[in-house]
Design a protein around this motif. Structure first.
Motif, PDB file in Angstrom:
ATOM      1  N   THR A 241       0.860  -1.101  -0.250  1.00  0.00           N
ATOM      2  CA  THR A 241      -0.057   0.107   0.233  1.00  0.00           C
ATOM      3  C   THR A 241       0.812   1.186   0.068  1.00  0.00           C
ATOM      4  O   THR A 241       1.874   1.372   0.469  1.00  0.00           O
ATOM      5  CB  THR A 241      -0.914  -0.144   1.281  1.00  0.00           C
ATOM      6  OG1 THR A 241      -0.055   0.058   2.720  1.00  0.00           O
ATOM      7  CG2 THR A 241      -1.943  -1.027   1.298  1.00  0.00           C
ATOM      8  N   ILE A 269      -7.794   3.540  -4.194  1.00  0.00           N
ATOM      9  CA  ILE A 269      -8.890   3.816  -3.128  1.00  0.00           C
ATOM     10  C   ILE A 269      -9.346   4.943  -3.083  1.00  0.00           C
ATOM     11  O   ILE A 269     -10.629   5.195  -3.419  1.00  0.00           O
ATOM     12  CB  ILE A 269      -8.026   3.555  -1.895  1.00  0.00           C
ATOM     13  CG1 ILE A 269      -7.580   1.961  -1.719  1.00  0.00           C
ATOM     14  CG2 ILE A 269      -9.031   3.467  -0.856  1.00  0.00           C
ATOM     15  CD1 ILE A 269      -8.124   0.833  -2.021  1.00  0.00           C
ATOM     16  N   ASP A 270      -8.578   6.044  -2.998  1.00  0.00           N
ATOM     17  CA  ASP A 270      -9.144   7.540  -2.804  1.00  0.00           C
ATOM     18  C   ASP A 270      -7.912   8.643  -2.718  1.00  0.00           C
ATOM     19  O   ASP A 270      -6.657   7.982  -3.012  1.00  0.00           O
ATOM     20  CB  ASP A 270     -10.069   7.633  -1.470  1.00  0.00           C
ATOM     21  CG  ASP A 270      -9.429   7.136  -0.449  1.00  0.00           C
ATOM     22  OD1 ASP A 270      -8.405   7.094  -0.060  1.00  0.00           O
ATOM     23  OD2 ASP A 270     -10.255   6.696   0.645  1.00  0.00           O
ATOM     24  N   ARG A 298     -11.925  -1.624   5.042  1.00  0.00           N
ATOM     25  CA  ARG A 298     -12.307  -2.275   4.034  1.00  0.00           C
ATOM     26  C   ARG A 298     -11.665  -3.566   3.897  1.00  0.00           C
ATOM     27  O   ARG A 298     -10.732  -3.748   4.217  1.00  0.00           O
ATOM     28  CB  ARG A 298     -11.749  -1.220   2.658  1.00  0.00           C
ATOM     29  CG  ARG A 298     -12.355   0.134   2.744  1.00  0.00           C
ATOM     30  CD  ARG A 298     -11.595   0.980   1.421  1.00  0.00           C
ATOM     31  NE  ARG A 298     -12.059   2.110   1.340  1.00  0.00           N
ATOM     32  CZ  ARG A 298     -11.586   3.263   1.711  1.00  0.00           C
ATOM     33  NH1 ARG A 298     -10.604   3.013   2.674  1.00  0.00           N
ATOM     34  NH2 ARG A 298     -12.029   4.189   1.497  1.00  0.00           N
ATOM     35  N   TYR A 309     -14.100  -6.655  -4.094  1.00  0.00           N
ATOM     36  CA  TYR A 309     -14.454  -5.836  -3.018  1.00  0.00           C
ATOM     37  C   TYR A 309     -15.397  -6.536  -2.143  1.00  0.00           C
ATOM     38  O   TYR A 309     -16.399  -6.747  -2.759  1.00  0.00           O
ATOM     39  CB  TYR A 309     -14.817  -4.280  -3.248  1.00  0.00           C
ATOM     40  CG  TYR A 309     -15.394  -3.485  -2.432  1.00  0.00           C
ATOM     41  CD1 TYR A 309     -14.449  -2.881  -1.101  1.00  0.00           C
ATOM     42  CD2 TYR A 309     -16.633  -3.392  -2.114  1.00  0.00           C
ATOM     43  CE1 TYR A 309     -15.030  -2.174  -0.326  1.00  0.00           C
ATOM     44  CE2 TYR A 309     -17.302  -2.473  -1.214  1.00  0.00           C
ATOM     45  CZ  TYR A 309     -16.416  -1.853  -0.152  1.00  0.00           C
ATOM     46  OH  TYR A 309     -17.109  -0.942   0.729  1.00  0.00           O
ATOM     47  N   GLU A 312     -17.313  -2.975   4.048  1.00  0.00           N
ATOM     48  CA  GLU A 312     -16.559  -2.120   4.813  1.00  0.00           C
ATOM     49  C   GLU A 312     -17.106  -2.013   6.252  1.00  0.00           C
ATOM     50  O   GLU A 312     -18.376  -2.028   6.141  1.00  0.00           O
ATOM     51  CB  GLU A 312     -15.989  -0.880   4.215  1.00  0.00           C
ATOM     52  CG  GLU A 312     -16.992   0.264   4.092  1.00  0.00           C
ATOM     53  CD  GLU A 312     -16.536   1.643   3.656  1.00  0.00           C
ATOM     54  OE1 GLU A 312     -17.099   2.635   3.992  1.00  0.00           O
ATOM     55  OE2 GLU A 312     -15.820   1.378   2.760  1.00  0.00           O
TER      56      GLU A 312
END
Length: 523
Positions: A241, A269-270, A298, A309, A312
């Motif tokens: 990450t 992700i964002d 998440r 996915y 969350e």
């Protein structure tokens, strides 16, 4: 339009926070800016980096002692500067290692009676004393991690990584110095190699028993913020990450056998600023992502190089750090597949991730065998070159599997193609006078009605075969052969460049697609 839903046992998993009386409250969590999880858990205890005056300290408390922590509570004061990281031995729930800004690594064995006396309100309870201290690094020691299969082997990281034989209290292997501070490290399933991320934006793979140099070095996340790495259990995959140059939070999945070719999966992700903490549940192939400063967690299910996915867990309270309970210690009676401990404010809040089922019977599909608390190797065996898988425990009857010795995998960087070698210039010879052309040699021809096939990705091999066959012309000497080989090598290099360019375009398109999906989801 019909929709096909992917089959999964974990589609309906949900996070359930503990009741107020079951949280660990009145905890002075460290205010250090170092990127760490702040909290770690064994099957019996919880360790928290503590905000203490007069040096560095961390707190240890039993998992079953909940509520408000006494104001006077025993600490482990094994460092002269703030504690940056702690790690529990996977084979001894009472043995914890710590690393601090003073460059030291300490080993502490928890005295349960001291902690129980403190919870009962007894005065003058002594602090926990370390059983060993190592002057590990010249700079601050930011990470510490136990070996997953060998008892008594410990890794610590600063701007280098050292492997320790705890019983002998000495460093047995040392990696080459990284270009900057190590931000994260993770062992593979059998403890053969470990991966590191660094502030220089590189992902490295080390085989400590093969040498101090990195086996493979690859460019990772291009952002300047923190990056993490986590090995995906028994798979040949690594998850990292980090951030892009545009400060987008990213998740990469890598093939550990060939890091140079880049990630096999990329997820954006964002654009939040908090570091994403990855936690891999090896028993269920689920990846949990908890962002620092986020209130949500998440989770994704891994299958065929894709992260699907699930959903969350959301909370209005942002987490400063988080850890997960070992898989062998979850509550199978409640269909709990994972339990997290969230550091928020002045408390540590347990969160149970549960799969709803109507039956009260043991759910075998939710609980494959998990790594047990028994080591499959001793430190001496691992140092002598042996490799074994972790001993697994049956979650229904707690029976352990037999140790399985395996051959260590060879992690070697791909061999680059040789550079084209220019052929020697042929000697000048007089050109023979042009004569009548000889009768052509009969060669098989394609029927006029037969369509010419489209070029395929394998034409290079066919071209080599055709061009290397004897020609009907007399130019078959060593000089012309050298020219043909050089030409083929040049063509091969060109094709490799086109393939690499194509892969880059595909990754960019995948990234754009993820952005469009995220934008559509926000709408």
């Amino acid at each position: 339009m019909s929709r096909f839903v992917r089959q999964s046992s974990y589609r309906h998993v949900f996070g359930q926070p503990a009741k107020k009386e079951l949280v660990h409250d009145n905890v002075k969590i460290s205010a250090s800016a170092w990127d760490t999880n702040l909290v770690t858990a064994s099957g019996k205890y919880l360790a928290v980096n503590y905000q203490a005056s007069g040096g560095g300290a961390f707190l240890v408390t039993p998992l079953d002692e909940t509520g408000k922590l006494p104001d006077l509570f025993p600490l482990c004061r094994a460092h002269t500067a703030p504690v940056l990281d702690t790690a529990w031995s996977p084979f001894d729930d009472s043995l914890v290692a710590s690393a601090g800004e003073d460059g030291r690594v300490a080993i502490t064995r928890v005295d349960e009676q001291i902690l129980r006396n403190a919870w009962s309100g007894e005065p003058d309870v002594p602090d926990l004393e370390p059983v060993a201290k190592f002057n590990a690094h010249g700079r601050k020691a930011g990470h510490v991690l136990w070996h997953p299969t060998a008892d008594g082997i410990l890794a610590s990281a600063s701007n280098d990584v050292k492997i320790w034989d705890v019983s002998a209290q000495k460093a047995v292997y040392t990696s080459d110095t990284h270009a900057d501070m190590v931000q994260s490290l993770s062992w593979d399933f059998c403890g053969t190699v470990y991966a590191t991320t660094c502030k220089d934006k590189k992902l490295r793979l080390f085989d400590p028993r093969a040498g101090s140099s990195a086996v493979t070095v690859a460019d990772s996340h291009s952002g300047i913020k923190g990056s993490r790495v986590e090995w995906m259990g028994s798979l040949d995959r690594i998850v990292t990450t980090g951030f892009s140059k545009m400060s987008e939070r990213q998740v990469y999945v890598w093939d550990s056998r060939d890091l140079v070719k880049g990630p096999v999966k990329t997820i954006t992700i964002d654009q939040s600023s908090g570091t994403l903490m990855p936690f891999w549940n090896a028993s269920n192939n689920i990846l949990f992502l908890a962002g620092k400063g986020d209130g949500n967690v998440r989770y994704y299910e891994y299958e065929n190089d894709d992260l699907h996915y699930l959903t969350e867990f959301s909370s209005p309270q942002p987490q400063r750090g988080m850890c997960f309970l070992p898989s062998r210690a979850v509550n199978v009676a409640e269909n709990e597949i994972a339990r997290a401990f969230k550091a928020v404010g002045s408390m540590i809040e347990p969160i149970s991730f549960i799969v709803p089922r109507k039956s009260d019977a043991f759910q075998a599909d939710l609980y494959p065998p998990a790594p047990s608390a028994t080591a499959s190797l001793s430190a001496e065996e691992w140092l002598s070159g042996k490799t074994a898988e972790p001993i697994l425990v049956n979650m229904e009857n707690q029976q352990q599997s037999a140790p399985v010795a395996v051959a260590a995998k060879s992690y070697t960087p791909p061999t680059p193609a040789p550079a084209p070698v220019p052929a020697p210039a042929p000697a000048a010879t007089p050109t023979p006078p042009r004569t009548a052309s000889p009768a052509p040699v009969a060669t098989p021809t394609r029927a006029p009605s037969e369509p010419k096939p489209e070029p395929k990705p394998e034409p290079v091999a066919a071209t080599i075969v055709e061009k290397s066959t004897p020609s009907s012309t007399p130019a078959s000497n060593g000089s012309s052969s050298g020219e043909e080989v050089a030409s083929l090598r040049k063509e091969n290099e060109k094709l490799k460049g086109e393939v690499a360019e194509r892969d880059t375009i595909i990754r960019e398109l995948e990234l754009k697609l993820e952005r469009v999906r995220a934008f559509a989801k926000d709408l």
